[in-house]
Motif scaffolding. Structure first.
Motif, PDB file in Angstrom:
ATOM      1  N   THR A  72       0.844  -1.191   0.000  1.00 46.07           N
ATOM      2  CA  THR A  72       0.000   0.000   0.000  1.00 46.07           C
ATOM      3  C   THR A  72       0.881   1.243   0.000  1.00 46.07           C
ATOM      4  O   THR A  72       1.879   1.307   0.703  1.00 46.07           O
ATOM      5  CB  THR A  72      -0.891   0.004   1.256  1.00 46.07           C
ATOM      6  OG1 THR A  72      -1.706  -1.159   1.232  1.00 46.07           O
ATOM      7  CG2 THR A  72      -1.774   1.232   1.301  1.00 46.07           C
ATOM      8  N   ALA A  73       0.519   2.240  -0.798  1.00 50.82           N
ATOM      9  CA  ALA A  73       1.192   3.538  -0.777  1.00 50.82           C
ATOM     10  C   ALA A  73       0.183   4.573  -0.264  1.00 50.82           C
ATOM     11  O   ALA A  73      -0.725   4.235   0.478  1.00 50.82           O
ATOM     12  CB  ALA A  73       1.714   3.877  -2.168  1.00 50.82           C
ATOM     13  N   GLN A  74       0.320   5.821  -0.641  1.00 53.79           N
ATOM     14  CA  GLN A  74      -0.641   6.862  -0.239  1.00 53.79           C
ATOM     15  C   GLN A  74      -1.155   7.530  -1.503  1.00 53.79           C
ATOM     16  O   GLN A  74      -1.014   8.728  -1.708  1.00 53.79           O
ATOM     17  CB  GLN A  74       0.036   7.888   0.677  1.00 53.79           C
ATOM     18  CG  GLN A  74       0.659   7.316   1.928  1.00 53.79           C
ATOM     19  CD  GLN A  74      -0.365   6.961   3.001  1.00 53.79           C
ATOM     20  OE1 GLN A  74      -1.525   6.701   2.709  1.00 53.79           O
ATOM     21  NE2 GLN A  74       0.060   6.935   4.238  1.00 53.79           N
ATOM     22  N   VAL A  75      -1.773   6.746  -2.374  1.00 58.90           N
ATOM     23  CA  VAL A  75      -2.095   7.226  -3.720  1.00 58.90           C
ATOM     24  C   VAL A  75      -3.088   8.370  -3.705  1.00 58.90           C
ATOM     25  O   VAL A  75      -2.901   9.382  -4.392  1.00 58.90           O
ATOM     26  CB  VAL A  75      -2.607   6.065  -4.592  1.00 58.90           C
ATOM     27  CG1 VAL A  75      -3.083   6.572  -5.945  1.00 58.90           C
ATOM     28  CG2 VAL A  75      -1.502   5.031  -4.775  1.00 58.90           C
ATOM     29  N   LEU A  76      -4.181   8.242  -2.951  1.00 64.39           N
ATOM     30  CA  LEU A  76      -5.177   9.311  -2.937  1.00 64.39           C
ATOM     31  C   LEU A  76      -4.542  10.636  -2.542  1.00 64.39           C
ATOM     32  O   LEU A  76      -4.850  11.687  -3.113  1.00 64.39           O
ATOM     33  CB  LEU A  76      -6.313   8.960  -1.973  1.00 64.39           C
ATOM     34  CG  LEU A  76      -7.452   9.980  -1.918  1.00 64.39           C
ATOM     35  CD1 LEU A  76      -8.225  10.012  -3.224  1.00 64.39           C
ATOM     36  CD2 LEU A  76      -8.391   9.692  -0.751  1.00 64.39           C
ATOM     37  N   GLY A 135      -3.677   3.350   3.620  1.00 68.75           N
ATOM     38  CA  GLY A 135      -3.946   2.132   4.355  1.00 68.75           C
ATOM     39  C   GLY A 135      -3.569   2.341   5.803  1.00 68.75           C
ATOM     40  O   GLY A 135      -2.849   3.268   6.150  1.00 68.75           O
ATOM     41  N   VAL A 136      -4.086   1.479   6.649  1.00 69.04           N
ATOM     42  CA  VAL A 136      -3.675   1.447   8.053  1.00 69.04           C
ATOM     43  C   VAL A 136      -3.513  -0.023   8.424  1.00 69.04           C
ATOM     44  O   VAL A 136      -4.392  -0.836   8.130  1.00 69.04           O
ATOM     45  CB  VAL A 136      -4.709   2.119   8.981  1.00 69.04           C
ATOM     46  CG1 VAL A 136      -4.255   2.019  10.439  1.00 69.04           C
ATOM     47  CG2 VAL A 136      -4.908   3.588   8.598  1.00 69.04           C
ATOM     48  N   GLY A 137      -2.399  -0.363   9.054  1.00 67.88           N
ATOM     49  CA  GLY A 137      -2.091  -1.756   9.367  1.00 67.88           C
ATOM     50  C   GLY A 137      -1.755  -1.984  10.817  1.00 67.88           C
ATOM     51  O   GLY A 137      -0.645  -2.428  11.127  1.00 67.88           O
ATOM     52  N   PRO A 138      -2.678  -1.701  11.749  1.00 67.59           N
ATOM     53  CA  PRO A 138      -2.357  -1.895  13.169  1.00 67.59           C
ATOM     54  C   PRO A 138      -2.022  -3.347  13.476  1.00 67.59           C
ATOM     55  O   PRO A 138      -2.417  -4.252  12.737  1.00 67.59           O
ATOM     56  CB  PRO A 138      -3.660  -1.482  13.877  1.00 67.59           C
ATOM     57  CG  PRO A 138      -4.728  -1.682  12.858  1.00 67.59           C
ATOM     58  CD  PRO A 138      -4.089  -1.320  11.558  1.00 67.59           C
ATOM     59  N   ILE A 139      -1.306  -3.546  14.557  1.00 65.64           N
ATOM     60  CA  ILE A 139      -1.089  -4.911  15.045  1.00 65.64           C
ATOM     61  C   ILE A 139      -1.744  -5.053  16.411  1.00 65.64           C
ATOM     62  O   ILE A 139      -1.734  -4.129  17.225  1.00 65.64           O
ATOM     63  CB  ILE A 139       0.400  -5.311  15.118  1.00 65.64           C
ATOM     64  CG1 ILE A 139       1.212  -4.356  16.010  1.00 65.64           C
ATOM     65  CG2 ILE A 139       0.998  -5.388  13.728  1.00 65.64           C
ATOM     66  CD1 ILE A 139       2.619  -4.860  16.319  1.00 65.64           C
TER      67      ILE A 139
END
Length: 949
Positions: A332-336, A712-716
């Motif tokens: 995931t990048a920060q496309v928007l 995107g956000v990918g918490p653990i």
């Protein structure tokens, strides 16, 4: 029917559709379907303990009230984050427009030409402002971009440097503190030794392979680095420069100084602060390093007819190819956000950016002059937007807070003030009055801005930038609005039709979840604002962490990772820290099934682990015997198992508890990839299956939009023994008592978009979340059975059921001369984005409908797939001039006077009746992948300049 329930609006199938769907699948009820899909021993024994679901109206009131607990001060903290003005035309037509925020990553180039052009504009902007040769399509934030630069320069070391294991990397003490923390996290596992010091006293030892500099420095000092870079090159030391992109409208570019990599954030190009994100980082380098470059590159190529087309270039760099040999795990990048930043440059153009930069610089000079009049000393000898004042910081702090102003307090005697494009003369007078009051002085009133400069003449920019037409013709709102709309029409997003990508969970991004993102009490907060000013954010984030703990069955959560791949990495680094805390420094073996997503082995390699691949059986399940053998073989050094559940093959493996116990018995921890959490929520959870840590893709299961490839956000979420090691931040402390250093730049990562997932959970509640999961499984099995007899499903569970996704076998169609890519392209003519192509099995399609799609849309998709299957049957392997091989069919093809195909125009463009009601036209024919790689162009230069002779 309760018409005010959010679940009614989020979940696609109506109650009246269920009996028809059950009959098609061959079950009598939802309970029977779930029983036949999930192993009974992992089913939750009770419902999730969550607060009752809110209606959409109740949530709107709640989030407004909660937002008002945030104090929106004027923040001059800086440190890489600056308040900006979002042009209304961009906010309304991109940021708040589902045509832009619900699109997927542009892997299917022919139906993503608008987004690709917008990102190409972004890359062009970055190349020209940075003075470099090639740029990618945005990274996550400045801290992680700096870490990628460190890794790239490590990868491209000279042969002698590699032979002699030269691994020192110099970091200027001027670097932003959060960037330094991310560098510390990322350096040690890959064998890089950081040396932090003053660039003016650096000895250019041959022990170093690279260096990174900050331009301007963290407290505003502007340095001329040309001499440093020249000396570094003499000693074969490559140099990265983290540069403020707005300053580059006035300052000599790092590329002109000889830098090897230039990076930074584009947040101040019309992106809200959002308490730390999401913001698009930028990354530019030399063309010779293109194959070591992280992330994605948008390139120019030609289509079947030789017309200009855009595509994602150099896709062999992607992690599903390189896996444990990858130098980056960027997915995931920060496309928007990069689209917005690029459009900000389009709207303002070169003169507009210079005007904004000059105004910011003039404001800083004016403020410095007025503070000097008060007898205060400004210590920066050259600066762009940030000044540092010698003063009693405690006195200033008290009065500043009374006036709702935030500065950055370097120490007891020094205050830093970073100005921005929103700063007015009234703001400057308020700042001066704060310092005057703190020093018992009388302030004069500023009437106009200074016209002087505080930049050395040697650093004043003389080179032009943004010369391409696109940056010089859309400066009125009507012109830009129409340009944005023209690009939007070239893209297929969720507002047009279902996007059934397996593993990517393209579900509804509800408007009620999205609306708070435009509220200033949420989007205008600096990530380093004092905690007593962000009570609303702190309550929301803490509640979201509690909700995710309950959903996963775990004890602690960090929201800091700002992508799924960063979550993978964070989980592995926490496991690493746990082992080291027990003296088990030698535990570095990661067992990874061969079916795993490519970012898994890439993340493991970045975490300093050795990847050992385990086998999968013919039915797609993990080979437990092979896993046992390897777990026992490596038991003394076993760190972890990385497992996706349900599997990447779309099956709930019944042996999962045996698998996790096997790892624990041999001293390892279990990392569960949360890519397929949409099949677990409310029915089972990672703790129940025996995992110790999982990452969650909030941009998948928890409804944050994909935005064309990000945010995107990918918490653990982690078990109790791992909670002490959750990551911190050097400015605002987070994490556990033995926290690892930062994973991303901001304390809570992309906090703004966490509002979406918070809303999603609050409005669905326990019952709605469970129902969403059940309907996701229902929709997948409905498609599976409707396509039965036309396509074989490659893997099924023990009772013949799919989880939330399935893999369709397409390899036998090669006998007819048809490849899986032909099916993907032909679906465009039917108005659909292709499912996931050739992952995890080459020559297949992986389909995931999600719970958001209603029966009518599912049937349209199935009708399209069945119609394509009949077209395949009619194809002749000896004749490639058929409707599949020629797909997609553009409007130009259909309206040409010269129709040379053995099928009708109607068969080409309108093969089923429903298409006429809502026809989507691909704007180019098939993009030529090979041509684009042979002739890599990633800026707005015309394709004619690069045509092969």
């Amino acid at each position: 029917m309760k018409t005010d329930t959010f679940a009614l609006r989020h979940i696609g199938p109506r109650e009246t559709d269920l009996q028809h769907m059950f009959k098609t699948i061959g079950v009598s009820s939802m309970e029977q379907l779930i029983y036949e899909t999930l192993p009974d021993d992992i089913r939750l024994k009770s419902d999730l303990n969550l607060e009752p679901a809110m209606t959409e109206y109740e949530f709107a009131k709640h989030i407004f009230t909660l937002g008002n607990k945030n104090k929106v001060f004027q923040s001059y903290i800086g440190l890489g984050y600056n308040q900006s003005i979002i042009p209304a035309v961009i906010q309304r037509n991109i940021f708040e427009n589902p045509g832009w925020y619900t699109a997927y990553t542009p892997y299917q180039a022919e139906i993503a030409q608008g987004r690709l052009e917008a990102i190409l504009n972004f890359q062009t902007m970055v190349i020209e402002l940075s003075g470099m040769e090639i740029a990618n399509a945005s990274l996550l934030d400045e801290g992680t971009a700096a870490a990628e630069a460190m890794a790239l320069l490590f990868d491209v070391r000279t042969r002698d440097q590699k032979k002699n294991n030269i691994c020192k990397f110099f970091v200027s003490e001027e670097i932003l503190p959060q960037t330094l923390s991310v560098l510390q996290t990322r350096s040690t596992p890959i064998g890089v030794e950081l040396v932090i010091g003053n660039h003016e006293t650096f000895d250019f030892s041959t022990d170093f392979y690279g260096a990174i500099l900050q331009y301007p420095g963290k407290h505003g000092q502007v340095n001329d680095y040309s001499g440093f870079i020249s000396k570094a090159k003499t000693n074969e030391i490559k140099v990265a420069v983290a540069a403020d992109i707005l300053s580059l409208a006035l300052l000599t570019s790092p590329g002109e100084m000889g830098a090897d990599v230039v990076l930074g954030t584009t947040q101040r190009f019309g992106i809200p602060l959002g308490y730390g994100g999401p913001h698009a980082a930028y990354f530019a380098t030399k063309e010779e390093y293109k194959r070591s470059m992280p992330g994605r590159i948008i390139g120019v190529t030609v289509d079947t007819n030789g017309n200009r087309a855009l595509r994602m270039a150099l896709q062999t760099r992607e992690q599903h190819i390189k896996r444990d040999k990858a130098t980056s795990n960027i997915c995931t990048a920060q496309v928007l956000l990069s689209v917005m930043a690029g459009m900000y440059a389009v709207y303002h153009g070169p003169k507009g950016l210079q005007y904004i930069a000059n105004k910011v610089h003039a404001s800083a000079i004016t403020l410095a002059n007025e503070l000097e009049k008060l007898g205060l000393h400004q210590i920066n000898t050259a600066y762009f937007d940030t000044i540092a004042i010698k003063v009693d910081a405690k006195k200033v702090l008290i009065i500043a807070e009374q006036n709702e102003v935030n500065f950055y307090y370097i120490d007891e005697n020094t205050v830093s003030i970073s100005l921005n494009e929103t700063t007015s003369i009234a703001d400057l007078n308020l700042i001066v009055s704060v310092f005057a009051q703190a020093n018992d002085k009388q302030a004069s009133t500023i009437i106009k801005l200074s016209e002087n400069s505080q930049l050395p003449s040697s650093l004043e920019r003389t080179s032009p930038f943004l010369q391409h037409d696109v940056f010089n013709k859309y400066h009125s709102e009507s012109a830009l609005m129409r340009y944005i709309k023209m690009l939007e029409r070239k893209d297929l997003a969720l507002n047009h039709s279902m996007i059934s990508l397996g593993s990517c969970t393209m579900k509804l991004n509800a408007a009620s979840e999205m609306l708070p993102l435009s509220m200033p009490q949420w989007n205008n907060i600096h990530p380093f604002a004092p905690l007593n000013q962000v009570q609303g954010y702190q309550e929301m984030l803490a509640k979201l962490e509690q909700q995710l703990n309950e959903i996963t069955g775990f004890a602690g959560t960090t929201l800091q990772p700002n992508s799924g791949a960063q979550g993978e990495y964070a989980g592995l680094m926490v496991i690493r820290a746990y082992h080291q805390s027990r003296g088990d420094h030698h535990r570095n073996i990661a067992l990874i099934p061969s079916s795993a997503h490519g970012t898994n082995p890439a993340s493991a390699a970045m975490a300093g682990m050795k990847v050992v691949v385990t086998k999968t059986l013919e039915n797609g399940n993990i080979d437990v015997d092979d896993l046992r053998e390897k777990a026992i073989l490596h038991k003394d050094n076993l760190s972890c198992l990385m497992v996706t559940y349900p599997s990447t093959h779309g099956v709930f493996e019944s042996a999962i508890k045996e698998i996790t116990q096997l790892i624990h018995d041999n001293g390892g921890q279990v990392y569960m990839d949360g890519a397929n959490m949409n099949a677990q929520v409310g029915l089972t959870n990672p703790a129940t299956i025996g995992a110790d840590v999982c990452h969650l893709n909030l941009h998948k299961t928890f409804a944050i939009p994909h935005g064309g490839g990000g945010p995107g956000v990918g918490p653990i979420c982690v078990a109790p023994q791992l909670v002490p090691f959750l990551p911190t931040n050097p400015v605002i402390a987070t994490g556990g008592e033995h926290a690892i250093t930062a994973i991303s730049a901001a304390p809570w990562g992309s906090a703004l978009v966490c509002l979406i997932s918070y809303g999603y959970i609050c409005m669905l509640g326990a019952e709605g979340l469970k129902s969403s999961t059940e309907h996701a499984i229902l929709n997948a099995n409905y498609i599976k059975e409707r396509l039965n007899g036309y396509y074989d499903t490659l893997y099924s569970g023990e009772m013949g059921r799919a989880a939330h996704e399935m893999i369709l076998e397409c390899r036998p169609f090669k006998e007819k001369g048809i490849e899986v890519t032909d099916i993907a392209k032909r679906l465009m003519d039917y108005g659909f984005h292709a499912p996931t192509v050739s992952f995890p099995v080459a020559g297949t399609l992986m389909i995931e409908p999600t719970e958001s799609e209603d029966l009518a849309e599912l049937d349209r998709f199935c009708d399209a797939m069945i119609s394509i299957r009949k077209e395949i049957e009619a194809a002749n392997a000896d004749d490639s001039n058929n409707v599949l091989k020629n797909s997609p069919h553009t409007l130009a093809m259909i309206t040409t006077d010269n129709w040379m195909y053995p099928y009708t125009r109607e068969q080409a463009a309108f093969p089923l009746d429903y298409i006429a009601d809502n026809k989507f036209w691909p704007t180019v024919r098939r993009a030529d992948e090979a041509y684009g790689d042979r002739n890599l162009v990633c800026s707005c230069a015309p394709i004619e300049a690069y045509m092969e002779n």
